[in-house]
Design a protein around this motif. Structure first.
Motif, PDB file in Angstrom:
ATOM      1  N   ARG A  93      36.129  56.514  27.379  1.00  0.00           N
ATOM      2  CA  ARG A  93      34.762  56.007  27.208  1.00  0.00           C
ATOM      3  C   ARG A  93      34.732  54.698  26.400  1.00  0.00           C
ATOM      4  NH1 ARG A  93      30.280  59.436  27.613  1.00  0.00           N
ATOM      5  NH2 ARG A  93      29.561  58.911  25.537  1.00  0.00           N
ATOM      6  N   LYS A  94      35.797  54.446  25.623  1.00  0.00           N
ATOM      7  CA  LYS A  94      35.851  53.168  24.901  1.00  0.00           C
ATOM      8  C   LYS A  94      35.871  52.004  25.902  1.00  0.00           C
ATOM      9  CE  LYS A  94      36.169  54.760  20.631  1.00  0.00           C
ATOM     10  NZ  LYS A  94      35.175  54.472  19.586  1.00  0.00           N
ATOM     11  N   ASN A  97      32.300  52.994  28.601  1.00  0.00           N
ATOM     12  CA  ASN A  97      30.986  52.935  27.938  1.00  0.00           C
ATOM     13  C   ASN A  97      30.843  51.777  26.963  1.00  0.00           C
ATOM     14  OD1 ASN A  97      30.986  55.538  29.124  1.00  0.00           O
ATOM     15  ND2 ASN A  97      29.328  56.129  27.748  1.00  0.00           N
ATOM     16  N   TYR A  98      31.926  51.009  26.780  1.00  0.00           N
ATOM     17  CA  TYR A  98      31.816  49.863  25.876  1.00  0.00           C
ATOM     18  C   TYR A  98      32.324  48.574  26.540  1.00  0.00           C
ATOM     19  CZ  TYR A  98      32.701  46.586  22.103  1.00  0.00           C
ATOM     20  OH  TYR A  98      32.746  45.448  21.350  1.00  0.00           O
ATOM     21  N   VAL A 101      30.636  47.777  30.046  1.00  0.00           N
ATOM     22  CA  VAL A 101      29.196  47.894  30.287  1.00  0.00           C
ATOM     23  C   VAL A 101      28.677  46.497  30.667  1.00  0.00           C
ATOM     24  CG1 VAL A 101      28.760  49.892  28.829  1.00  0.00           C
ATOM     25  CG2 VAL A 101      28.609  47.604  27.831  1.00  0.00           C
ATOM     26  N   ALA A 104      25.061  41.959  29.870  1.00  0.00           N
ATOM     27  CA  ALA A 104      23.839  41.779  29.080  1.00  0.00           C
ATOM     28  C   ALA A 104      23.938  42.522  27.749  1.00  0.00           C
ATOM     29  CB  ALA A 104      22.641  42.296  29.865  1.00  0.00           C
ATOM     30  N   VAL A 105      24.841  43.527  27.671  1.00  0.00           N
ATOM     31  CA  VAL A 105      24.982  44.330  26.450  1.00  0.00           C
ATOM     32  C   VAL A 105      25.981  43.679  25.495  1.00  0.00           C
ATOM     33  CG1 VAL A 105      25.569  46.603  25.529  1.00  0.00           C
ATOM     34  CG2 VAL A 105      24.394  46.427  27.720  1.00  0.00           C
ATOM     35  N   ASN A 106      27.134  43.285  25.998  1.00  0.00           N
ATOM     36  CA  ASN A 106      28.084  42.535  25.173  1.00  0.00           C
ATOM     37  C   ASN A 106      28.968  41.672  26.078  1.00  0.00           C
ATOM     38  OD1 ASN A 106      30.722  43.784  25.752  1.00  0.00           O
ATOM     39  ND2 ASN A 106      29.838  45.638  24.855  1.00  0.00           N
ATOM     40  N   ASN A 107      29.792  40.819  25.454  1.00  0.00           N
ATOM     41  CA  ASN A 107      30.571  39.873  26.266  1.00  0.00           C
ATOM     42  C   ASN A 107      31.998  40.343  26.549  1.00  0.00           C
ATOM     43  OD1 ASN A 107      31.654  39.630  23.749  1.00  0.00           O
ATOM     44  ND2 ASN A 107      31.334  37.428  23.543  1.00  0.00           N
ATOM     45  N   LYS A 108      32.287  41.622  26.264  1.00  0.00           N
ATOM     46  CA  LYS A 108      33.669  42.087  26.424  1.00  0.00           C
ATOM     47  C   LYS A 108      34.060  42.253  27.896  1.00  0.00           C
ATOM     48  CE  LYS A 108      33.726  42.057  22.060  1.00  0.00           C
ATOM     49  NZ  LYS A 108      32.468  41.315  21.966  1.00  0.00           N
ATOM     50  N   THR A 187      37.810  50.735  18.009  1.00  0.00           N
ATOM     51  CA  THR A 187      37.354  49.690  18.922  1.00  0.00           C
ATOM     52  C   THR A 187      38.543  49.046  19.635  1.00  0.00           C
ATOM     53  OG1 THR A 187      36.042  47.685  19.207  1.00  0.00           O
ATOM     54  CG2 THR A 187      37.164  47.898  17.119  1.00  0.00           C
ATOM     55  N   PRO A 188      38.452  48.941  20.964  1.00  0.00           N
ATOM     56  CA  PRO A 188      39.567  48.372  21.721  1.00  0.00           C
ATOM     57  C   PRO A 188      39.739  46.877  21.441  1.00  0.00           C
ATOM     58  CG  PRO A 188      37.915  49.353  23.194  1.00  0.00           C
ATOM     59  CD  PRO A 188      37.335  49.346  21.816  1.00  0.00           C
ATOM     60  N   TYR A 189      38.634  46.196  21.111  1.00  0.00           N
ATOM     61  CA  TYR A 189      38.726  44.759  20.868  1.00  0.00           C
ATOM     62  C   TYR A 189      38.094  44.442  19.516  1.00  0.00           C
ATOM     63  CZ  TYR A 189      38.692  39.759  21.611  1.00  0.00           C
ATOM     64  OH  TYR A 189      38.920  38.406  21.473  1.00  0.00           O
TER      65      TYR A 189
END
Lengths: 194, 70
Positions: A93-94, A97-98, A101, A104-108, A187-189
């Motif tokens: 899920r890391k 779900n992160y 995603v 618009a939610v984050n730039n990863k 956190t992966p990043y």
């Protein structure tokens, strides 16, 4: 891992000196429920510190361990231990779900896509993070970061081969230390390595 | 409030400003635990920093701006 890397790894495993954190009279917190129980116990008893309780039986190299004593009247101690068998846990899920995603939610997502990875690579990334983190932690190749009631955080360098290229993307990942050689991905990043 | 939710810091307090965090900064909850009313937040929009701060923040000091699907 090629033969030369394996030899260097083996040498580092046996030359790294490890300690285990001890907090007398308490059980180690092997998961999030036990960590939360330790905090409740510390709040109720007023005799124990939740940070110390959650460090119980966590393993560190001598060079990279929290300061001891951690606070006045701290009754923690450390013992020398043989090389650890590291285990790394990383929820898929890391990534699902992160990292992957919506942009618009984050730039990863954008960042990992730039390196050729998308959500269908989540399982590969999970296994790759586990593999690299286990090797790094078992030879003490980590950076000690913040410590509080949540536990001790460490940074571990991850290198991902960019798809369709011979280049690698290298960055920090953050992990939480658990008892007896276990670490869990936070956190992966955690930021790029400059 | 749960892990993976995107959150915004809605207060200016010295315990956060000491760590370089200010009202309006955005991050995500990176740990499932809630300890003493606090959440562990990774402020992953601060791309100018060498690494993202991961800080325990009181839940009351956070506002959810995106809810992660279960």
């Amino acid at each position: 891992m090629n033969l030369q890397e394996a030899e260097t790894y083996a040498k580092k495993i046996f030359s790294t000196k490890w300690i285990q954190w001890k907090h007398k009279g308490s059980k180690p917190a092997n998961d999030k429920i036990e960590k939360t129980k330790n905090v409740l116990l510390a709040n109720l008893s007023k005799k124990h510190c939740s940070t110390c309780l959650n460090l119980n039986e966590c393993c560190f190299t001598i060079e990279k361990m929290p300061p001891i004593p951690l606070h006045p009247n701290c009754h923690c101690s450390v013992i020398s231990i043989p090389p650890i068998t590291a285990t790394a846990e990383c929820s898929i899920r890391k990534f699902t779900n992160y990292i992957f995603v919506s942009s618009a939610v984050n730039n990863k997502k954008e960042l990992f896509e730039l390196w050729g990875y998308d959500i269908t690579d989540s399982e590969y990334l999970q296994n790759e993070f586990i593999k690299q983190a286990q090797i790094a932690y078992s030879i003490g190749d980590y950076e000690l970061k913040s410590l509080d009631a949540f536990g001790q955080r460490i940074n571990i360098k991850i290198s991902l081969k960019k798809k369709g290229s011979n280049e690698y993307a290298t960055f920090f990942s953050s992990w939480m230390i658990y008892p007896n050689g276990k670490i869990m991905l936070i956190t992966p990043y955690g930021g790029k390595i400059k | 409030m749960k892990e993976y939710d995107k959150v915004e810091l809605i207060v200016e307090k010295s315990k956060y400003t000491n760590k370089g965090l200010h009202k309006g900064m955005v991050g995500w909850i990176c740990d499932p635990k809630k300890i003493n009313g606090q959440r562990l937040v990774c402020f992953d929009t601060l791309d100018d920093l060498p690494e993202y701060p991961i800080v325990s923040i009181e839940e009351d000091d956070l506002k959810i701006i995106w809810v992660s699907p279960d």
